[in-house]
Design an enzyme around this catalytic site. Structure first.
Site, PDB file in Angstrom:
ATOM      1  N   ASP A  42       0.840  -1.207   0.000  1.00  0.00           N
ATOM      2  CA  ASP A  42       0.000   0.000   0.000  1.00  0.00           C
ATOM      3  C   ASP A  42       0.871   1.253   0.000  1.00  0.00           C
ATOM      4  OD1 ASP A  42       0.822  -0.222   2.616  1.00  0.00           O
ATOM      5  OD2 ASP A  42      -1.182  -0.206   3.497  1.00  0.00           O
ATOM      6  N   ASP A  81      -1.252  -6.072  -0.203  1.00  0.00           N
ATOM      7  CA  ASP A  81      -1.620  -5.484   1.087  1.00  0.00           C
ATOM      8  C   ASP A  81      -3.121  -5.298   1.205  1.00  0.00           C
ATOM      9  OD1 ASP A  81       0.610  -5.127   2.680  1.00  0.00           O
ATOM     10  OD2 ASP A  81       1.133  -3.189   1.804  1.00  0.00           O
ATOM     11  N   LYS A 110      -1.488  -9.444   2.897  1.00  0.00           N
ATOM     12  CA  LYS A 110      -0.664  -9.049   4.046  1.00  0.00           C
ATOM     13  C   LYS A 110      -1.452  -8.075   4.913  1.00  0.00           C
ATOM     14  CE  LYS A 110       3.119  -6.180   3.581  1.00  0.00           C
ATOM     15  NZ  LYS A 110       2.750  -4.986   4.373  1.00  0.00           N
ATOM     16  N   GLU A 112      -1.210  -5.693   8.693  1.00  0.00           N
ATOM     17  CA  GLU A 112      -0.340  -5.146   9.727  1.00  0.00           C
ATOM     18  C   GLU A 112      -0.959  -5.355  11.107  1.00  0.00           C
ATOM     19  OE1 GLU A 112       0.587  -1.023   8.940  1.00  0.00           O
ATOM     20  OE2 GLU A 112       1.268  -1.458   6.896  1.00  0.00           O
ATOM     21  N   GLU A 179       9.411  -4.893   9.938  1.00  0.00           N
ATOM     22  CA  GLU A 179       9.817  -3.565   9.445  1.00  0.00           C
ATOM     23  C   GLU A 179      10.320  -2.685  10.581  1.00  0.00           C
ATOM     24  OE1 GLU A 179       7.039  -1.488   6.879  1.00  0.00           O
ATOM     25  OE2 GLU A 179       8.374   0.254   6.773  1.00  0.00           O
TER      26      GLU A 179
HETATM   27  O1  KIV Z   1       3.597  -1.133   1.580  1.00  0.00           O
HETATM   28  C1  KIV Z   1       4.729  -1.639   1.425  1.00  0.00           C
HETATM   29  O2  KIV Z   1       5.421  -1.406   0.424  1.00  0.00           O
HETATM   30  C2  KIV Z   1       5.202  -2.529   2.480  1.00  0.00           C
HETATM   31  C3  KIV Z   1       6.663  -2.862   2.485  1.00  0.00           C
HETATM   32  C4  KIV Z   1       7.418  -1.663   2.864  1.00  0.00           C
HETATM   33  C5  KIV Z   1       6.973  -4.038   3.314  1.00  0.00           C
HETATM   34  O3  KIV Z   1       4.462  -2.931   3.317  1.00  0.00           O
END
Ligand code: KIV
Length: 261
Positions: A42, A81, A110, A112, A179
């Protein structure tokens, strides 16, 4: 041959896992076959959309970019994401993860968050969707945390991060992005998990590494985080080439006879 979650997981303790972000079909096709993982992060809301953070991207926008990346990349493992607000409860998360899986060819989604995502992750996994967890510096928490904060700086934070990682693994996460975590803490997490860790700004001991493509190729010039290694002066090269193009047009050197019908 298509890279699967099994291919990636087998690399743990054997060889480093390589990952990069991509937001479109063209760049995805350039990265495909070379990297193990392509992430439609994202972060595209910032580096592609020019927004100040990742929070405003929508599910529809992520689906659009994921479809484009999947058209360009046939071999790499594709992770996308889930945007901020699309996995606030396990029920919403399942509904939206199903939508991503139905509408795109992403291999995993993914999300968070630490142990508070345990139920969310297990609910999505139960539907047959692979989930990558993301802990440490979590860009979707930038407003609530008052900025981008490096994590694992003291023993309490380190303990919570390790606990989070173990619980998310237990919940069924197939991989974890670490991260902005102090290197020794990320090393300890990687050592204690049986699933792979993919680091960004979290030191050498993660099982793999990821960078945002526009940082890695030097296209994003406003700010260069400490953890970014720039492999190309992309912005400079583009601007030089553009100057030549403009010069050639203005001096009537483009197009030539060979470039004309
Ligand atoms: O949004 C993104 O690009 C990410 C990476 C930095 C891991 O989550």
């Amino acid at each position: 041959m298509k890279t699967t979650i099994q291919t990636i997981q087998c690399k743990k303790n054997q060889e480093k896992i390589t990952a990069i972000t991509a937001y479109d079909s063209l760049f995805a096709s350039l990265f495909d076959t070379q990297v193990d993982i392509i992430l439609i992060g994202d972060s595209l809301n910032m580096s592609f959309g020019g927004k100040k953070d990742t929070l405003s991207i929508t599910l529809e926008e992520m689906i659009y970019h994921t479809k484009a990346v999947c058209r360009g990349a046939k071999k790499s493992f594709i992770i996308t994401d889930m945007p901020f607000g699309t996995y606030a409860t396990p029920k919403t998360a399942v509904k939206n993860a199903l939508k991503i899986y139905q509408k795109t060819n992403a291999d995993a989604i993914k999300i968070e968050g630490g142990q508070q995502r345990c139920k969310t992750i297990s609910s999505i996994v139960q539907e047959g969707i692979a989930v990558v967890a993301h802990i440490g510096l979590m860009p979707q928490f930038v407003r609530s945390e008052g900025g981008y904060k490096i994590k694992g700086k003291n023993d309490t934070e380190a303990k919570i991060l390790l606990e989070d990682a173990m619980i998310l693994q237990e919940a069924g996460a197939c991989m974890i992005v670490l991260e902005g975590i102090r290197s020794d803490v990320a090393a300890c997490i990687s050592k204690n998990l049986h699933i792979p860790t993919i680091g960004i700004g979290s030191g050498l001991q993660c099982d793999g590494q990821i960078l945002v493509w526009s940082d890695l190729f030097g296209f994003f010039q406003q700010f260069k985080p400490k953890f970014v290694r720039q492999y190309l002066n992309g912005a400079e090269l583009i601007q030089e080439a553009l100057q030549k193009y403009i010069f050639d047009i203005k001096s009537s050197q483009f197009p030539s006879m060979e470039e004309s019908y």
